[in-house]
Scaffold this active site. Structure first.
Site, PDB file in Angstrom:
ATOM      1  N   SER A  58       0.831  -1.208   0.000  1.00 31.47           N
ATOM      2  CA  SER A  58       0.000   0.000   0.000  1.00 31.47           C
ATOM      3  C   SER A  58       0.865   1.257   0.000  1.00 31.47           C
ATOM      4  O   SER A  58       0.456   2.302  -0.521  1.00 31.47           O
ATOM      5  CB  SER A  58      -0.925   0.012   1.219  1.00 31.47           C
ATOM      6  OG  SER A  58      -0.192   0.120   2.426  1.00 31.47           O
ATOM      7  N   SER A  59       2.068   1.183   0.562  1.00 30.20           N
ATOM      8  CA  SER A  59       2.959   2.341   0.652  1.00 30.20           C
ATOM      9  C   SER A  59       3.615   2.696  -0.672  1.00 30.20           C
ATOM     10  O   SER A  59       4.139   3.806  -0.839  1.00 30.20           O
ATOM     11  CB  SER A  59       4.067   2.085   1.680  1.00 30.20           C
ATOM     12  OG  SER A  59       3.531   1.808   2.943  1.00 30.20           O
ATOM     13  N   SER A  89       2.097   1.832  -3.883  1.00 22.43           N
ATOM     14  CA  SER A  89       1.135   1.706  -4.979  1.00 22.43           C
ATOM     15  C   SER A  89       0.320   3.000  -5.044  1.00 22.43           C
ATOM     16  O   SER A  89      -0.892   3.001  -4.846  1.00 22.43           O
ATOM     17  CB  SER A  89       0.225   0.484  -4.745  1.00 22.43           C
ATOM     18  OG  SER A  89      -0.606   0.257  -5.861  1.00 22.43           O
ATOM     19  N   LYS A  90       1.020   4.089  -5.343  1.00 20.10           N
ATOM     20  CA  LYS A  90       0.425   5.416  -5.181  1.00 20.10           C
ATOM     21  C   LYS A  90       0.717   6.313  -6.371  1.00 20.10           C
ATOM     22  O   LYS A  90       1.768   6.195  -7.009  1.00 20.10           O
ATOM     23  CB  LYS A  90       0.955   6.069  -3.902  1.00 20.10           C
ATOM     24  CG  LYS A  90       0.658   5.253  -2.653  1.00 20.10           C
ATOM     25  CD  LYS A  90       1.027   5.966  -1.374  1.00 20.10           C
ATOM     26  CE  LYS A  90       0.547   5.168  -0.165  1.00 20.10           C
ATOM     27  NZ  LYS A  90       0.619   5.923   1.088  1.00 20.10           N
ATOM     28  N   CYS A 105      -2.699  11.205   1.149  1.00 25.14           N
ATOM     29  CA  CYS A 105      -1.516  10.493   1.633  1.00 25.14           C
ATOM     30  C   CYS A 105      -0.622  11.516   2.298  1.00 25.14           C
ATOM     31  O   CYS A 105      -0.035  12.375   1.623  1.00 25.14           O
ATOM     32  CB  CYS A 105      -0.765   9.797   0.497  1.00 25.14           C
ATOM     33  SG  CYS A 105       0.788   9.045   1.063  1.00 25.14           S
ATOM     34  N   LYS A 137      -9.161   4.274   8.121  1.00 26.46           N
ATOM     35  CA  LYS A 137      -8.111   3.409   8.634  1.00 26.46           C
ATOM     36  C   LYS A 137      -8.562   2.816   9.963  1.00 26.46           C
ATOM     37  O   LYS A 137      -9.425   3.374  10.639  1.00 26.46           O
ATOM     38  CB  LYS A 137      -6.813   4.194   8.860  1.00 26.46           C
ATOM     39  CG  LYS A 137      -6.273   4.898   7.633  1.00 26.46           C
ATOM     40  CD  LYS A 137      -5.960   3.931   6.500  1.00 26.46           C
ATOM     41  CE  LYS A 137      -5.283   4.650   5.349  1.00 26.46           C
ATOM     42  NZ  LYS A 137      -5.144   3.762   4.161  1.00 26.46           N
ATOM     43  N   MET A 160       1.241   5.736   8.376  1.00 29.19           N
ATOM     44  CA  MET A 160       0.771   6.653   7.355  1.00 29.19           C
ATOM     45  C   MET A 160       0.796   8.068   7.919  1.00 29.19           C
ATOM     46  O   MET A 160       0.461   8.289   9.081  1.00 29.19           O
ATOM     47  CB  MET A 160      -0.658   6.313   6.927  1.00 29.19           C
ATOM     48  CG  MET A 160      -0.823   4.856   6.462  1.00 29.19           C
ATOM     49  SD  MET A 160      -0.985   3.686   7.833  1.00 29.19           S
ATOM     50  CE  MET A 160      -2.707   3.885   8.269  1.00 29.19           C
TER      51      MET A 160
END
Length: 388
Positions: free
Chosen positions: A65-66, A68-69, A103, A273, A313
């Site tokens: 997830s960190s 794939s932005k 983000c 979250k 995050m």
């Protein structure tokens, strides 16, 4: 006849403990310059999703997830702002781009990109010192001030600031989240600093549900059988744990009014979250670094896109700082209670300090500002090739 790939100018950047592909809006193909299917399809292909193998081998994503932005930046259309910042969280195994939140980590790279790509008026950028880039976060419609160090007319990326979760030191980038309550809703959507959250097959849990930085559901680690010292493998290799935490997230999303039924949670993976907190105890971070109980105020572990995050995050850190500043929340109580304008919390990769200013106005809690320090740098720049 097979179509050729196109070349799209792009910059691959690390911001905080995340990295992503950054675009200037005007460099995108015309159909992708507006929100919609064309834009989503382009970004999915750039990152390498959907990938049933879960590796994103045929794209720029890093299969977490960190990493794939995507970020799209443009000259701001808002008064007293320099740049508009739009963030897209790309699902790994699904054809889905989530635009529902920010983000915080990549925010630290937004200022540098904006300056280097001419999106900030030169009169606002000193040759030496700190350039304060006024960012409009378009996903959640909030203002963020990014303090970018400048040396001899260039963005300074090197330095001695160390950030747990990032291997090498870099220049410090200070972030100020102005009025960080997420979106237009209340800071506490239920009206309570602590609620009873009923979750089938799990039980009734005490929960603090807050809209700050990003909508976040905080629960006590001990209530779900944890200590708060867990590392990624402890959670991510346990299918039952992942299912339980996702169920808690789904029911919390309904209680927060973000969705109307739990089935909608599948299409809203980025928000809210879910995180669990505990009082400080000593532990060894994922790097092997020893974290002494006396050096931190509390422990926090947070889930991102269905997995335990390797650090924290940035937006969730804002939620942590905000909740810590408000007496009676689970975060505040885990940190010892009382007036806490700043906390240093332990996460899987180490520690992070975050501050917030909160006050009660007409019976409702309001947060004027949250702040933290990150770092950022360009990893690669040029063009990304993609079939479009």
């Amino acid at each position: 006849m097979f179509k050729p790939q196109i070349k799209v100018p792009a910059t691959y950047m690390r911001g905080g403990t995340s990295k992503g592909v950054f675009f200037n809006l005007t460099d995108l193909p015309k159909p992708a310059q507006v929100a919609g299917e064309a834009r989503d399809n382009l970004l999915l292909r750039v990152i390498g999703s959907p990938d049933p193998y879960g590796k994103q081998t045929d794209g720029m994503g890093g299969a977490t997830s960190s990493t794939s932005k995507t970020v799209i930046l443009s000259t701001s259309e808002q008064t007293n702002h320099d740049v508009d910042y739009l963030f897209g969280q790309v699902a790994i195994d699904k054809a889905f781009v989530d635009w529902s939140g920010n983000c915080g980590n990549l925010t630290s790279a937004v200022g540098a990109f904006a300056i280097s790509n001419g999106l900030v008026n030169k009169n606002r950028v000193p040759d030496n010192g700190i350039a304060i880039v006024r960012v409009w976060q378009a996903n959640i419609k909030k203002s963020i001030l990014v303090h970018v160090p400048m040396t001899n007319g260039e963005v300074q990326e090197t330095g001695d600031f160390e950030l747990d979760g990032v291997t090498f030191p870099a220049a410090e980038v200070k972030l100020e989240f102005v009025d960080p309550a997420d979106g237009d809703g209340a800071l506490f959507p239920t009206g309570n600093v602590v609620d009873d959250l009923e979750v089938p097959d799990v039980g009734t849990l005490k929960a603090t549900m807050i809209n700050a930085g990003i909508p976040t559901i905080f629960i006590n680690a001990e209530d779900i059988g944890y200590t708060g010292t867990e590392l990624q493998d402890d959670i991510n290799n346990d299918d039952a744990a992942l299912k339980k935490l996702e169920t808690i997230r789904a029911y919390g999303a309904v209680k927060m009014g973000l969705i109307t039924n739990i089935n909608e949670a599948q299409a809203r993976q980025h928000t809210p979250k879910v995180a669990f907190v505990a009082k400080p105890v000593a532990y060894n971070a994922s790097s092997g670094k020893h974290i002494d109980a006396g050096s931190i105020n509390l422990l926090v572990r947070a889930m991102s896109m269905g997995k335990l995050h390797h650090a924290m995050m940035g937006t969730a850190a804002v939620a942590i700082g905000t909740a810590a500043a408000i007496d009676g929340t689970l975060v505040n109580m885990a940190a010892g209670g009382g007036a806490l304008s700043e906390v240093n919390f332990g996460h899987p990769s180490g520690t992070l300090k975050v501050g917030a200013e909160a006050k009660k106005i007409n019976g409702d809690w309001q947060v004027t500002k949250a702040s933290m320090s990150r770092s950022a740098r360009v990893l690669m720049e040029g063009v990304v090739r993609v079939l479009f």
